[in-house]
Structures are given as structure tokens and as C-alpha cells.
Design an enzyme around this catalytic site. Structure first.
Site, PDB file in Angstrom:
ATOM      1  N   TYR A   1      -0.434   8.535  -2.249  1.00 42.50           N
ATOM      2  CA  TYR A   1      -0.418   8.305  -3.702  1.00 42.50           C
ATOM      3  C   TYR A   1      -1.569   9.080  -4.360  1.00 42.50           C
ATOM      4  O   TYR A   1      -1.532   9.370  -5.539  1.00 42.50           O
ATOM      5  CB  TYR A   1      -0.655   6.822  -4.021  1.00 42.50           C
ATOM      6  CG  TYR A   1       0.510   5.885  -3.843  1.00 42.50           C
ATOM      7  CD1 TYR A   1       1.692   6.265  -3.209  1.00 42.50           C
ATOM      8  CD2 TYR A   1       0.424   4.577  -4.322  1.00 42.50           C
ATOM      9  CE1 TYR A   1       2.738   5.356  -3.048  1.00 42.50           C
ATOM     10  CE2 TYR A   1       1.467   3.678  -4.178  1.00 42.50           C
ATOM     11  CZ  TYR A   1       2.620   4.061  -3.535  1.00 42.50           C
ATOM     12  OH  TYR A   1       3.641   3.165  -3.390  1.00 42.50           O
ATOM     13  N   GLY A   2      -2.596   9.354  -3.561  1.00 43.87           N
ATOM     14  CA  GLY A   2      -3.868   9.850  -4.096  1.00 43.87           C
ATOM     15  C   GLY A   2      -3.794  11.116  -4.920  1.00 43.87           C
ATOM     16  O   GLY A   2      -4.621  11.325  -5.799  1.00 43.87           O
TER      17      GLY A   2
ATOM     18  N   ASP B   1       0.872  -1.188   0.000  1.00 37.68           N
ATOM     19  CA  ASP B   1       0.000   0.000   0.000  1.00 37.68           C
ATOM     20  C   ASP B   1       0.901   1.227   0.000  1.00 37.68           C
ATOM     21  O   ASP B   1       2.102   1.129   0.277  1.00 37.68           O
ATOM     22  CB  ASP B   1      -0.913   0.009   1.249  1.00 37.68           C
ATOM     23  CG  ASP B   1      -1.786   1.270   1.322  1.00 37.68           C
ATOM     24  OD1 ASP B   1      -2.290   1.714   0.261  1.00 37.68           O
ATOM     25  OD2 ASP B   1      -1.965   1.827   2.423  1.00 37.68           O
ATOM     26  N   SER B   2       0.306   2.377  -0.256  1.00 37.04           N
ATOM     27  CA  SER B   2       1.058   3.630  -0.193  1.00 37.04           C
ATOM     28  C   SER B   2       1.517   3.919   1.233  1.00 37.04           C
ATOM     29  O   SER B   2       2.309   4.826   1.453  1.00 37.04           O
ATOM     30  CB  SER B   2       0.164   4.781  -0.648  1.00 37.04           C
ATOM     31  OG  SER B   2      -0.912   4.918   0.264  1.00 37.04           O
TER      32      SER B   2
ATOM     33  N   GLU C   1      -1.262   8.877   8.403  1.00 36.41           N
ATOM     34  CA  GLU C   1       0.166   8.531   8.277  1.00 36.41           C
ATOM     35  C   GLU C   1       1.024   9.240   9.329  1.00 36.41           C
ATOM     36  O   GLU C   1       2.137   8.808   9.607  1.00 36.41           O
ATOM     37  CB  GLU C   1       0.671   8.894   6.869  1.00 36.41           C
ATOM     38  CG  GLU C   1       0.157   7.966   5.769  1.00 36.41           C
ATOM     39  CD  GLU C   1       0.793   6.583   5.798  1.00 36.41           C
ATOM     40  OE1 GLU C   1       1.975   6.473   6.169  1.00 36.41           O
ATOM     41  OE2 GLU C   1       0.098   5.596   5.467  1.00 36.41           O
TER      42      GLU C   1
ATOM     43  N   CYS D   1      -4.466  -1.210  -2.038  1.00 34.14           N
ATOM     44  CA  CYS D   1      -4.575   0.239  -2.227  1.00 34.14           C
ATOM     45  C   CYS D   1      -5.501   0.481  -3.409  1.00 34.14           C
ATOM     46  O   CYS D   1      -5.210   0.019  -4.523  1.00 34.14           O
ATOM     47  CB  CYS D   1      -3.174   0.782  -2.518  1.00 34.14           C
ATOM     48  SG  CYS D   1      -3.106   2.530  -2.895  1.00 34.14           S
ATOM     49  N   ASN D   2      -6.611   1.162  -3.168  1.00 32.48           N
ATOM     50  CA  ASN D   2      -7.549   1.458  -4.265  1.00 32.48           C
ATOM     51  C   ASN D   2      -6.886   2.323  -5.333  1.00 32.48           C
ATOM     52  O   ASN D   2      -7.113   2.138  -6.523  1.00 32.48           O
ATOM     53  CB  ASN D   2      -8.768   2.213  -3.733  1.00 32.48           C
ATOM     54  CG  ASN D   2      -9.620   1.369  -2.813  1.00 32.48           C
ATOM     55  OD1 ASN D   2     -10.647   0.844  -3.215  1.00 32.48           O
ATOM     56  ND2 ASN D   2      -9.210   1.229  -1.570  1.00 32.48           N
TER      57      ASN D   2
ATOM     58  N   CYS E   1     -10.903   3.700   0.145  1.00 34.68           N
ATOM     59  CA  CYS E   1      -9.459   3.836   0.377  1.00 34.68           C
ATOM     60  C   CYS E   1      -9.146   2.947   1.575  1.00 34.68           C
ATOM     61  O   CYS E   1      -9.907   2.935   2.553  1.00 34.68           O
ATOM     62  CB  CYS E   1      -9.116   5.292   0.684  1.00 34.68           C
ATOM     63  SG  CYS E   1      -7.440   5.563   1.296  1.00 34.68           S
ATOM     64  N   THR E   2      -8.035   2.206   1.489  1.00 33.17           N
ATOM     65  CA  THR E   2      -7.762   1.221   2.549  1.00 33.17           C
ATOM     66  C   THR E   2      -7.335   1.859   3.871  1.00 33.17           C
ATOM     67  O   THR E   2      -7.271   1.187   4.892  1.00 33.17           O
ATOM     68  CB  THR E   2      -6.703   0.204   2.092  1.00 33.17           C
ATOM     69  OG1 THR E   2      -5.518   0.911   1.699  1.00 33.17           O
ATOM     70  CG2 THR E   2      -7.217  -0.622   0.932  1.00 33.17           C
ATOM     71  N   HIS E   3      -7.060   3.151   3.854  1.00 38.82           N
ATOM     72  CA  HIS E   3      -6.807   3.841   5.126  1.00 38.82           C
ATOM     73  C   HIS E   3      -8.111   4.079   5.898  1.00 38.82           C
ATOM     74  O   HIS E   3      -8.116   4.219   7.110  1.00 38.82           O
ATOM     75  CB  HIS E   3      -6.150   5.210   4.888  1.00 38.82           C
ATOM     76  CG  HIS E   3      -4.691   5.167   4.556  1.00 38.82           C
ATOM     77  ND1 HIS E   3      -4.209   4.657   3.373  1.00 38.82           N
ATOM     78  CD2 HIS E   3      -3.598   5.572   5.269  1.00 38.82           C
ATOM     79  CE1 HIS E   3      -2.880   4.771   3.358  1.00 38.82           C
ATOM     80  NE2 HIS E   3      -2.483   5.325   4.494  1.00 38.82           N
TER      81      HIS E   3
HETATM   82  N1  DGL Z   1      -4.599   3.500   0.867  1.00 42.42           N
HETATM   83  C1  DGL Z   1      -4.721   4.033  -0.413  1.00 42.42           C
HETATM   84  C2  DGL Z   1      -5.983   3.717  -1.143  1.00 42.42           C
HETATM   85  O1  DGL Z   1      -6.594   2.715  -0.856  1.00 42.42           O
HETATM   86  C3  DGL Z   1      -3.976   5.205  -0.884  1.00 42.42           C
HETATM   87  C4  DGL Z   1      -4.117   6.468  -0.164  1.00 42.42           C
HETATM   88  C5  DGL Z   1      -3.106   7.464  -0.639  1.00 42.42           C
HETATM   89  O2  DGL Z   1      -1.924   7.174  -0.554  1.00 42.42           O
HETATM   90  O3  DGL Z   1      -3.521   8.527  -1.097  1.00 42.42           O
HETATM   91  O4  DGL Z   1      -6.374   4.427  -2.023  1.00 42.42           O
END
Ligand code: DGL
Length: 259
Positions: free
Chosen positions: A42-43, A10-11, A151, A73-74, A183-185
Site C-alpha cells: 500500500y505504501g 493489513d496490506s 511478501e 497497518c501504519n 510499518c507492521t511488516h
Molecule cells: N504493513 C503496512 C504498514 O504498516 C503497509 C506496508 C505496505 O503495504 O506498503 O505500513
């Protein structure tokens, strides 16, 4: 091959929400998890940058012998999974916002989705969303700023509360009955969201489905680990180790790694 690890990336630390589901469903599996926190979020990156980071993480996991890779990570899935599947001879599991079950079950015909800019602007999301949401109003909201707060260890903070109130307001005003966490966060926000949302609104994420899909693909490829000794489960971050340990409640082996 079956005793090789499941590779997950994941990011950052958000994909641990997926890691926990996989570890709970498949307790016999060796696992390597990569939190690319140095490059989070990453978003807001370009599709090309998200692709390059996904390639970097994939190659590291393959070098470590991963038998399957879970893109937890989506944002990385929606921007890179087609490329990864075409270019590497390994099964990949991705995660996408659970639009379909929300669209199938909504009674108000209005659903909300909270995800990153990278996910909401991707072609894959557009395709999936248009396929399942005929006649349904989808309120898309970019969760700007949420990932950086998680984070940096500010999950349950006043800043987070304020951001969530702002993002939920248009959804509540338009009478959603489903909130999709794309988003997995975001599953880490559920305790806060439950307090903030009226009881009839259902919150859904894709974590459990991803774990089941991982199990099914391993099974159909004869890759489920049959070894009886205790599995090795290691989580690595190229960011803050303490914050990773907090999110996994100090229950797993973790280390700093510059990958
Ligand atoms: N956890 C990530 C997702 O599922 C990425 C979030 C990010 O880094 O912006 O999209």
C-alpha cells in the site's frame, strides 16, 4: 455481541505481527485477520487508493460481524482512519509509528524512523511527529522494497541485508539512539536489525501498545468475550497461502480467500 470476532486487516502478512500480540494478550477472543497481499504494498499508492482499499477490507470484516476493527497497518491508519471512524459505527484501533516514546527517551536527540512513503507523507504522521519532536532531529527513511521482499518470502535474504544497510547508514552516521519501526511488516526484521545495529540503539514498534489499546477499548465497551468455548481464529490471504503460513509458523488456521 461480545462473542463476535475482532477484525484485523493489513496490506499483507505484516499485520500478523500485531495479530500475534492481540492473540497473546486476548487468547479468549475470536479473530478474523485479512492479509490483502494481492494489493500489497500500500505504501506507494495514492492516499485515495489506500482509502478505497481500507474501505473494502473494513466492509468485508463488518459483513463477517466484527465487533471492533484493528487497522494493523501504519499506512492505512495514517491515510484512512479518520474517514473510517466518521463513516462506520464500530470502534477502530489504528497503529502509528511510536515517535513519542523515542522522542521522550532519546539521549543523542537524534532518532530514526523507517516507514512507508504513504505513512511518512501523510498528514496524520506530520501532525504526530511535529507534536512530539521539538528540539529532536528525526531522520525519516522510506523502506522502499522491504515489504515486497517480505511478501515474497525473502525476509532473510541478501537483498534485504543490502537494503537495510543502505537505509541504516545515514541514521548511524548521524548518531541515532532510537530506531522506530513504522510499518507492521518491520518487526519481522528485528533479528536482522539486532545483528546489524550497535547495542546501544533501541528498536521500538507499536505492536504491544496496539494490543493493550484493543483490550482497553473492548473492556470499556463491555465487548470482551465471556464465552468459555475455544475461540475461532482464522487468517485469510488473497495472496500466497504458504508465505502466510510460514510467517505465522503454521500455528493458526489459514485459508486463501478472494476478498
Ligand atoms: N504493513 C503496512 C504498514 O504498516 C503497509 C506496508 C505496505 O503495504 O506498503 O505500513
Amino acid at each position: 455481541m461480545s462473542n463476535k470476532p475482532i477484525g484485523i486487516f493489513d496490506s499483507g502478512i505484516g499485520g500478523t505481527s500485531i495479530f500475534k500480540e492481540i492473540n497473546a494478550l486476548l487468547p479468549n477472543e475470536n479473530i478474523i485477520y485479512l492479509a490483502d497481499s494481492k494489493n500489497a504494498p500500500y505504501g506507494n499508492k495514492s492516499a485515495e487508493d489506500i482509502l478505497q482499499l481500507s474501505i473494502k477490507n473494513t466492509e468485508y470484516l463488518l459483513k463477517k460481524g466484527s465487533k471492533i476493527i484493528v487497522v494493523a497497518c501504519n499506512t492505512a491508519t495514517t491515510n484512512a482512519i479518520d474517514f473510517l471512524r466518521e463513516n462506520y459505527n464500530t470502534p477502530f484501533i489504528g497503529i502509528e509509528p511510536a515517535i513519542k516514546p523515542a522522542a521522550l527517551n532519546t539521549e543523542t536527540k537524534v532518532i530514526g524512523i523507517l516507514a512507508t512513503k504513504g505513512t511518512l507523507s501523510s498528514q496524520l504522521f506530520y501532525k504526530t511527529s511535529s507534536l512530539h519532536t521539538n528540539g529532536i532531529k528525526v531522520i525519516e527513511q522510506i523502506g522502499e522494497g522491504i515489504v515486497p521482499l517480505i511478501e515474497t518470502g525473502k525476509l532473510e535474504s541478501e537483498e534485504m541485508q543490502a537494503l537495510l544497510e543502505t537505509y541504516l547508514k545515514p541514521m548511524l552516521d548521524q548518531n541515532i539512539d532510537y530506531l522506530v519501526l513504522g510499518c507492521t511488516h518491520y518487526p519481522y526484521l528485528i533479528p536482522m536489525l539486532v545483528k546489524m545495529l550497535p547495542k546501544h540503539i533501541k528498536i521500538i514498534d507499536s505492536g504491544r501498545a496496539v494490543a493493550k489499546q484493543t483490550q482497553a477499548i473492548l473492556n470499556s465497551n463491555n465487548l470482551l468475550n465471556s464465552e468459555v468455548r475455544k475461540p475461532e481464529v482464522n487468517l485469510y490471504t488473497n495472496g500466497n497461502l504458504e508465505i502466510l503460513n510460514t510467517i505465522v509458523e503454521n500455528k493458526f488456521n489459514t485459508a486463501y480467500l478472494d476478498f
